[in-house]
Design a protein around this motif. Structure first.
Motif, short mmCIF file in Angstrom:
data_model
loop_
_atom_site.label_atom_id
_atom_site.label_comp_id
_atom_site.label_asym_id
_atom_site.label_seq_id
_atom_site.Cartn_x
_atom_site.Cartn_y
_atom_site.Cartn_z
N VAL A 196 41.48 -54.34 20.46
CA VAL A 196 41.05 -54.62 19.08
C VAL A 196 41.94 -53.90 18.05
CG1 VAL A 196 39.43 -52.70 18.71
CG2 VAL A 196 38.86 -54.98 17.85
N CYS A 197 42.80 -53.02 18.53
CA CYS A 197 43.50 -52.08 17.63
C CYS A 197 44.81 -52.64 17.09
CB CYS A 197 43.76 -50.80 18.42
SG CYS A 197 44.76 -49.60 17.52
N PRO A 198 44.97 -52.69 15.75
CA PRO A 198 46.23 -53.19 15.20
C PRO A 198 47.41 -52.24 15.44
CG PRO A 198 44.78 -52.46 13.43
CD PRO A 198 43.99 -52.36 14.70
N ALA A 199 47.10 -50.96 15.73
CA ALA A 199 48.19 -50.01 16.01
C ALA A 199 48.63 -50.07 17.47
CB ALA A 199 47.76 -48.59 15.64
N ARG A 231 46.37 -43.04 24.71
CA ARG A 231 46.22 -44.02 23.62
C ARG A 231 46.14 -43.33 22.26
NH1 ARG A 231 43.73 -47.74 20.47
NH2 ARG A 231 41.91 -46.46 20.07
N VAL A 235 48.90 -43.86 19.04
CA VAL A 235 48.60 -44.34 17.68
C VAL A 235 48.65 -43.18 16.66
CG1 VAL A 235 47.23 -46.30 18.50
CG2 VAL A 235 46.07 -44.17 17.92
N VAL A 240 45.17 -46.67 11.35
CA VAL A 240 44.77 -46.98 9.97
C VAL A 240 43.29 -46.68 9.72
CG1 VAL A 240 46.61 -48.69 9.70
CG2 VAL A 240 44.35 -49.45 10.46
N GLY A 243 38.32 -47.90 12.45
CA GLY A 243 37.11 -47.64 13.22
C GLY A 243 36.76 -48.72 14.23
N CYS A 245 38.07 -49.43 17.19
CA CYS A 245 38.04 -48.99 18.59
C CYS A 245 36.66 -48.44 18.95
CB CYS A 245 39.13 -47.95 18.85
SG CYS A 245 39.22 -46.67 17.60
N MET A 256 36.66 -42.13 17.41
CA MET A 256 37.19 -41.74 16.10
C MET A 256 37.33 -40.23 15.96
SD MET A 256 38.14 -44.36 14.61
CE MET A 256 38.59 -43.71 13.01
N ASN A 259 40.83 -39.71 17.11
CA ASN A 259 41.78 -40.20 16.10
C ASN A 259 41.81 -39.29 14.87
OD1 ASN A 259 42.33 -42.41 17.71
ND2 ASN A 259 40.82 -43.71 16.71
S1 SF4 Z 1 40.74 -46.71 14.06
FE1 SF4 Z 1 40.97 -47.28 16.22
S2 SF4 Z 1 41.30 -49.51 16.18
FE2 SF4 Z 1 41.68 -48.78 14.09
S3 SF4 Z 1 43.89 -48.37 14.02
FE3 SF4 Z 1 42.90 -46.44 14.57
S4 SF4 Z 1 42.96 -46.38 16.81
FE4 SF4 Z 1 43.31 -48.51 16.18
#
Ligand code: SF4
Ligand code: SF4
Ligand code: SF4
Length: 297
Positions: A196-199, A231, A235, A240, A243, A245, A256, A259
């Protein structure tokens, strides 16, 4: 029908009738009234499926990766988080700007579908804000060709954005290890967080490789931890903060927190930085300065 939904349907129908785009990506109602799923609209008569409501949580940007080598033009509705995903794809050269027509939709913040579970359709004003929206700093799209409705007020970032990170940082090393060990033990390695992650936009993901095989097929806690940490570092500086993921994780793992720990560290080490705002951006971890005062060796 709310005016934004009406406008969305009209724009999609016009773009498809004029054959300006091959497909329009938006949201539609599914089986459950408290969920709005991604919609792929290919013909004008399908445009009436599109909706805009408080459950349009999915970030649509990563769906563009499924067809990344196509030359077909696509229109896509973007909230703040979707538009930052698009910036991510453009910055990482996974998408050409000419291929996408971006229709911005200012976002008031989505509602938590889980809180609506078991309720009858009706007033949603009492439902809490969705977890992914609680610390959102860009509700208005940061990149678009056309904007629907009026911009919404942005919410200033608060210390709460890193509250969970602070809480985990305060634990002793052993407790912190035990905390994450327990979380990773629950992972079923479904890869939804990656998909689902654009990164997470590599053409070939290291976790899919057979030769060399980085990740065992066995779903063991140590392998799960290796997956999650790798992962998170892949990223780092590029996330970005949409949320998605954590939202799609079927096991409720607090992804999160990982991240945001990295985002917090980057802010402290390199100054405040938010990914996915400028297509020409060079993330702090992607820059090289020959005058770097630190010893490189
Ligand atoms: S919040 Fe999660 S899905 Fe969105 S860019 Fe960051 S790692 Fe990827
Ligand atoms: S993260 Fe921000 S832009 Fe995305 S749905 Fe939530 S409030 Fe809207
Ligand atoms: S979405 Fe959750 S369960 Fe699935 S691989 Fe990611 S962390 Fe594991």
């Amino acid at each position: 029908m709310n005016p934004i939904t009406e406008e969305m349907q009209q724009i999609a129908s016009e773009l498809l009738t004029a054959q300006e785009v091959k497909c329009v990506l938006g949201w539609e109602k599914g089986t459950l009234w408290y969920q709005s799923a991604p919609a792929f609209i290919f013909s004008p008569d399908e445009a009436s499926r599109l909706v805009w409501d408080e459950f349009c949580l999915p970030n649509l940007s990563s769906y563009l990766l499924d067809d990344r080598y196509s030359q077909d033009r696509v229109a896509i509705f973007v909230k703040g988080c979707d538009s930052r995903g698009i910036v991510r794809l453009l910055s990482d050269q996974q998408l050409s700007r000419q291929r996408v027509y971006l229709i911005g939709v200012p976002c008031p913040g989505m509602k938590d579908p889980a809180a609506a579970l078991g309720q009858k359709p009706g007033d949603t004003s009492d439902l809490p804000v969705a977890s992914k929206c609680r610390h959102c700093t860009h509700r208005n799209p940061v990149l678009y060709d056309r904007l629907l409705g009026q911009p919404v007020p942005e919410v200033e970032p608060s210390g709460e954005r890193f509250a969970h990170v602070d809480e985990i940082e305060k634990m002793g090393i052993e407790d912190r290890y035990a905390f994450w060990e327990k979380q990773f033990a629950r992972c079923i390695r479904c890869f939804a967080c990656r998909n689902v992650c654009p990164a997470c936009n590599c053409t070939y993901c290291c976790f899919d490789l057979d030769e060399p095989r980085w990740l065992d097929k066995e779903v063991a806690p140590s392998q799960n931890a290796f997956y999650a940490l790798t992962r998170a570092f892949h990223v780092a500086g590029r996330c970005v903060e949409c949320g998605e993921c954590e939202r799609v994780c079927p096991m409720g793992i607090p992804i999160m927190a990982l991240n945001r720990k990295i985002i917090k560290d980057i802010n402290e080490l390199f100054g405040d930085y938010e990914a996915g705002l400028e297509t020409s951006e060079q993330p702090p971890l992607g820059r090289y300065n020959p005058d770097d005062p630190d010893n490189f060796a």
